[in-house]
Design a protein around this motif. Sequence first.
Motif, PDB file in Angstrom:
ATOM      1  N   VAL A  33       0.950  -1.230   0.064  1.00 42.48           N
ATOM      2  CA  VAL A  33      -0.131   0.022  -0.085  1.00 42.48           C
ATOM      3  C   VAL A  33       0.942   1.222   0.070  1.00 42.48           C
ATOM      4  O   VAL A  33       1.810   1.259   0.718  1.00 42.48           O
ATOM      5  CB  VAL A  33      -0.828  -0.113   1.323  1.00 42.48           C
ATOM      6  CG1 VAL A  33      -1.741   1.283   1.408  1.00 42.48           C
ATOM      7  CG2 VAL A  33      -1.962  -1.356   1.284  1.00 42.48           C
ATOM      8  N   GLN A  34       0.638   2.270  -0.727  1.00 45.71           N
ATOM      9  CA  GLN A  34       1.486   3.273  -1.012  1.00 45.71           C
ATOM     10  C   GLN A  34       0.480   4.594  -0.906  1.00 45.71           C
ATOM     11  O   GLN A  34      -0.590   4.723  -1.451  1.00 45.71           O
ATOM     12  CB  GLN A  34       1.962   3.505  -2.458  1.00 45.71           C
ATOM     13  CG  GLN A  34       3.236   2.394  -2.485  1.00 45.71           C
ATOM     14  CD  GLN A  34       3.742   2.165  -3.830  1.00 45.71           C
ATOM     15  OE1 GLN A  34       3.121   2.285  -4.811  1.00 45.71           O
ATOM     16  NE2 GLN A  34       5.075   2.505  -3.812  1.00 45.71           N
ATOM     17  N   GLY A  35       1.081   5.476   0.082  1.00 45.47           N
ATOM     18  CA  GLY A  35       0.448   6.874   0.294  1.00 45.47           C
ATOM     19  C   GLY A  35      -0.602   6.609   1.377  1.00 45.47           C
ATOM     20  O   GLY A  35      -1.291   5.690   1.564  1.00 45.47           O
ATOM     21  N   GLY A  36      -0.902   7.760   2.227  1.00 43.00           N
ATOM     22  CA  GLY A  36      -1.672   7.771   3.226  1.00 43.00           C
ATOM     23  C   GLY A  36      -1.036   7.379   4.754  1.00 43.00           C
ATOM     24  O   GLY A  36      -0.040   6.736   4.458  1.00 43.00           O
ATOM     25  N   ARG A  37      -1.392   7.951   5.563  1.00 45.42           N
ATOM     26  CA  ARG A  37      -0.480   7.751   6.912  1.00 45.42           C
ATOM     27  C   ARG A  37      -0.835   6.546   7.517  1.00 45.42           C
ATOM     28  O   ARG A  37      -0.035   5.880   8.181  1.00 45.42           O
ATOM     29  CB  ARG A  37      -1.316   8.676   8.270  1.00 45.42           C
ATOM     30  CG  ARG A  37      -0.942  10.112   7.890  1.00 45.42           C
ATOM     31  CD  ARG A  37      -1.695  11.130   8.780  1.00 45.42           C
ATOM     32  NE  ARG A  37      -1.338  12.594   8.379  1.00 45.42           N
ATOM     33  CZ  ARG A  37      -1.391  13.694   9.256  1.00 45.42           C
ATOM     34  NH1 ARG A  37      -2.208  13.141  10.324  1.00 45.42           N
ATOM     35  NH2 ARG A  37      -1.139  14.741   9.158  1.00 45.42           N
ATOM     36  N   ASP A  38      -1.922   5.546   7.005  1.00 44.75           N
ATOM     37  CA  ASP A  38      -1.943   4.303   7.286  1.00 44.75           C
ATOM     38  C   ASP A  38      -1.288   3.303   6.801  1.00 44.75           C
ATOM     39  O   ASP A  38      -1.352   2.062   7.060  1.00 44.75           O
ATOM     40  CB  ASP A  38      -3.660   3.822   7.593  1.00 44.75           C
ATOM     41  CG  ASP A  38      -4.171   4.027   6.497  1.00 44.75           C
ATOM     42  OD1 ASP A  38      -3.848   4.823   5.359  1.00 44.75           O
ATOM     43  OD2 ASP A  38      -5.208   3.249   6.114  1.00 44.75           O
ATOM     44  N   ALA A  39      -0.567   3.896   5.504  1.00 43.21           N
ATOM     45  CA  ALA A  39       0.050   2.651   4.834  1.00 43.21           C
ATOM     46  C   ALA A  39       1.102   1.828   5.529  1.00 43.21           C
ATOM     47  O   ALA A  39       1.221   0.713   5.292  1.00 43.21           O
ATOM     48  CB  ALA A  39       0.628   3.399   3.435  1.00 43.21           C
ATOM     49  N   PRO A  40       1.800   2.476   6.191  1.00 44.01           N
ATOM     50  CA  PRO A  40       3.078   1.661   6.963  1.00 44.01           C
ATOM     51  C   PRO A  40       2.293   0.715   7.972  1.00 44.01           C
ATOM     52  O   PRO A  40       2.712  -0.393   7.828  1.00 44.01           O
ATOM     53  CB  PRO A  40       3.747   2.838   7.691  1.00 44.01           C
ATOM     54  CG  PRO A  40       3.744   3.857   6.850  1.00 44.01           C
ATOM     55  CD  PRO A  40       2.240   3.983   6.355  1.00 44.01           C
ATOM     56  N   GLU A  41       1.414   0.977   8.753  1.00 39.93           N
ATOM     57  CA  GLU A  41       0.802   0.082   9.504  1.00 39.93           C
ATOM     58  C   GLU A  41       0.071  -0.984   8.615  1.00 39.93           C
ATOM     59  O   GLU A  41       0.134  -2.214   9.008  1.00 39.93           O
ATOM     60  CB  GLU A  41      -0.253   0.770  10.427  1.00 39.93           C
ATOM     61  CG  GLU A  41      -1.044  -0.065  11.445  1.00 39.93           C
ATOM     62  CD  GLU A  41      -1.964   0.495  12.329  1.00 39.93           C
ATOM     63  OE1 GLU A  41      -2.424   0.030  12.788  1.00 39.93           O
ATOM     64  OE2 GLU A  41      -2.089   1.831  12.233  1.00 39.93           O
ATOM     65  N   GLY A 369       3.293  11.301 -13.971  1.00 41.90           N
ATOM     66  CA  GLY A 369       2.640  10.114 -13.405  1.00 41.90           C
ATOM     67  C   GLY A 369       1.564  10.297 -12.487  1.00 41.90           C
ATOM     68  O   GLY A 369       1.259  11.377 -11.504  1.00 41.90           O
ATOM     69  N   PHE A 370       0.595   9.274 -12.031  1.00 47.23           N
ATOM     70  CA  PHE A 370      -0.245   9.372 -11.134  1.00 47.23           C
ATOM     71  C   PHE A 370       0.163   9.459  -9.689  1.00 47.23           C
ATOM     72  O   PHE A 370       1.239   9.095  -9.217  1.00 47.23           O
ATOM     73  CB  PHE A 370      -1.188   7.885 -11.147  1.00 47.23           C
ATOM     74  CG  PHE A 370      -2.305   7.980 -10.270  1.00 47.23           C
ATOM     75  CD1 PHE A 370      -3.580   8.284 -10.546  1.00 47.23           C
ATOM     76  CD2 PHE A 370      -2.134   7.343  -8.905  1.00 47.23           C
ATOM     77  CE1 PHE A 370      -4.631   8.422  -9.741  1.00 47.23           C
ATOM     78  CE2 PHE A 370      -3.350   7.349  -8.147  1.00 47.23           C
ATOM     79  CZ  PHE A 370      -4.604   8.035  -8.490  1.00 47.23           C
ATOM     80  N   GLN A 371      -0.305  10.075  -9.023  1.00 46.98           N
ATOM     81  CA  GLN A 371      -0.123  10.429  -7.609  1.00 46.98           C
ATOM     82  C   GLN A 371      -1.071  10.186  -6.715  1.00 46.98           C
ATOM     83  O   GLN A 371      -2.318  10.755  -6.551  1.00 46.98           O
ATOM     84  CB  GLN A 371       0.292  12.139  -7.418  1.00 46.98           C
ATOM     85  CG  GLN A 371       1.329  12.615  -8.336  1.00 46.98           C
ATOM     86  CD  GLN A 371       2.608  12.100  -8.207  1.00 46.98           C
ATOM     87  OE1 GLN A 371       3.284  12.064  -7.134  1.00 46.98           O
ATOM     88  NE2 GLN A 371       3.042  11.482  -9.292  1.00 46.98           N
ATOM     89  N   ALA A 372      -0.944   9.183  -5.884  1.00 46.28           N
ATOM     90  CA  ALA A 372      -1.980   8.575  -4.887  1.00 46.28           C
ATOM     91  C   ALA A 372      -2.445   9.503  -3.962  1.00 46.28           C
ATOM     92  O   ALA A 372      -1.303  10.013  -3.451  1.00 46.28           O
ATOM     93  CB  ALA A 372      -1.477   7.314  -4.494  1.00 46.28           C
ATOM     94  N   LYS A 373      -3.635   9.416  -3.309  1.00 45.16           N
ATOM     95  CA  LYS A 373      -3.766  10.366  -2.106  1.00 45.16           C
ATOM     96  C   LYS A 373      -2.981   9.818  -0.834  1.00 45.16           C
ATOM     97  O   LYS A 373      -2.328   8.542  -0.754  1.00 45.16           O
ATOM     98  CB  LYS A 373      -5.073   9.893  -1.789  1.00 45.16           C
ATOM     99  CG  LYS A 373      -6.427  10.369  -2.600  1.00 45.16           C
ATOM    100  CD  LYS A 373      -7.672  10.158  -1.973  1.00 45.16           C
ATOM    101  CE  LYS A 373      -8.753  10.746  -3.081  1.00 45.16           C
ATOM    102  NZ  LYS A 373     -10.097  10.371  -2.461  1.00 45.16           N
ATOM    103  N   GLY A 374      -2.472  11.124  -0.381  1.00 43.88           N
ATOM    104  CA  GLY A 374      -1.467  10.631   1.021  1.00 43.88           C
ATOM    105  C   GLY A 374      -0.159  10.829   0.525  1.00 43.88           C
ATOM    106  O   GLY A 374       0.719  11.036   1.558  1.00 43.88           O
ATOM    107  N   THR A 375      -0.008  11.103  -0.569  1.00 41.53           N
ATOM    108  CA  THR A 375       1.651  11.061  -1.050  1.00 41.53           C
ATOM    109  C   THR A 375       1.901  12.505  -1.357  1.00 41.53           C
ATOM    110  O   THR A 375       1.234  13.354  -1.380  1.00 41.53           O
ATOM    111  CB  THR A 375       2.007  10.375  -2.479  1.00 41.53           C
ATOM    112  OG1 THR A 375       1.254  10.986  -3.396  1.00 41.53           O
ATOM    113  CG2 THR A 375       1.397   9.134  -2.295  1.00 41.53           C
ATOM    114  N   LEU A 376       3.145  12.709  -1.151  1.00 34.91           N
ATOM    115  CA  LEU A 376       3.836  14.282  -1.218  1.00 34.91           C
ATOM    116  C   LEU A 376       3.594  14.495  -2.732  1.00 34.91           C
ATOM    117  O   LEU A 376       3.302  15.711  -2.821  1.00 34.91           O
ATOM    118  CB  LEU A 376       5.404  14.118  -0.908  1.00 34.91           C
ATOM    119  CG  LEU A 376       6.172  15.490  -1.026  1.00 34.91           C
ATOM    120  CD1 LEU A 376       5.564  16.557  -0.349  1.00 34.91           C
ATOM    121  CD2 LEU A 376       7.697  15.126  -0.841  1.00 34.91           C
TER     122      LEU A 376
END
Length: 473
Positions: A33-41, A369-376
């Motif tokens: 999962v990439q992007g968003g604060r919950d991605a690492p968890e 390119g596409f930038q997912a929600k939550g990414t810089l």
Amino acid sequence: MNIQFLGAAREVTGSCYLIEANGLQFLVDCGMVQGGRDAPERNRTPFDFDPKKISFVLLTHAHIDHSGLLPKLTCAGFKGPIYTTSATADLLGVMLPDSAHIQESDAERVKRRSHRGKTTASSEPIYTMADTRQCLRQVRAIGYDDMLDPHPAVRCRFRDAGHILGSAIIEVWITENGKTTKIVFSGDLGQPGRPILRDPTVIEEADFLLIESTYGNRDHKDQTSTLDELVDIVEHTRHAGGGNIIVPAFAVGRTQEILYHLHRLTCEGRLHDLMVFVDSPMATEVTRITRQHLELFDEQATKLAGWHKLGADLPYLKFTASVDESKALNLISSGAIIISASGMCDAGRIRHHLRQNLPRRECVVLITGFQAKGTLGRRLVDGARQVRLFGEDVPVRAAIHTLNGFSAHADRTALLAWADGFATPPKQTFVVHGEADTALEFAEKLRADKGWTVSVPELGSKVDLEGGRDDQQ
């Protein structure tokens, strides 16, 4: 027989699908999962299945949001083969070690900064370089269009998806109780008519279809207009503004395509005296791998004289290798085009170049390119005036330009045209790999235009492919 949607359901990343039939369990993709604060968890959370019971994995392509948790899977007990195309197998040998290296480096940085050098479970790597080496030993390369029998009840075939080097649509035939059912996984589909790679293969039949929808609600700008805009941006920045152009780009696919266009435009005399730097060791290695798979190129790319010699005889192009070479780029105040990973600006050397150039009004950040929600990258596209980099608040004064015409994903028109290739409608189509609003809109388009039975599954939902349809709308 059922399928469970464990990723890329009403979101773009984390592709993972669990198929169960005849007491057999196998996966299609196992991505981060990439992007968003919950991605690492989410990436650290134990799998919703027992990895030891998975017989094999079918992998559509090498992008980390499709392949990035494979080492975690093997570390958790998966011992079976990972089937994918030959080019994807080569790319995994670069991308998965790079992912492990980033995680180990981040963990070491946290340890150095923490009190008494202690770490927490949330700061430890999801997997290590050793885990990656074990994972790569389980990869099995399959040629496009070759039939594969990974299990007595399963046959499958990898077809060219035209998205990135080695990307595949996967056709799967499963026999249960004397009846054979065909499931098609589109993977990520490329935009037809684009340079370098071939167009996506047309598939004519399926009982069940999973189709991506990254750009299912809009069309890309045409290639001619996109290249005109690229020339204008480069020329204006170099001659009027006097700054640098920073290009966040995925190491696989996007970097090679940008280099292709810059080289072609130079050969045509539309661009002059370029100073291009590829500051990504992984992109350098991927470009080498790309040159080894010229048989996968389309006719246009093959005919472009000298393209396959990139990095060998082009005086305006330099691939940086060492950290010192990367740091030296920060001493260049104007005239440089710096292409660096990651494509969504969330890791890698690109963050250093953004910290250096974002505060400068004469510079440009070129989003391709596409930038997912939550990414810089998404925050920059959405107009953030300030971003956080390396613990510092960095003002955004540079111009942010988005060139959607370079997207490696099929747009709405192309997705619908690919769907037209089916001689008869699938019994059920599942729209995946798109943000919720986009996926829902594309699903409605398929219903309205084609009369198909379509649903947009929720994350974690399980569908009985014989006993009834998924009612998620």
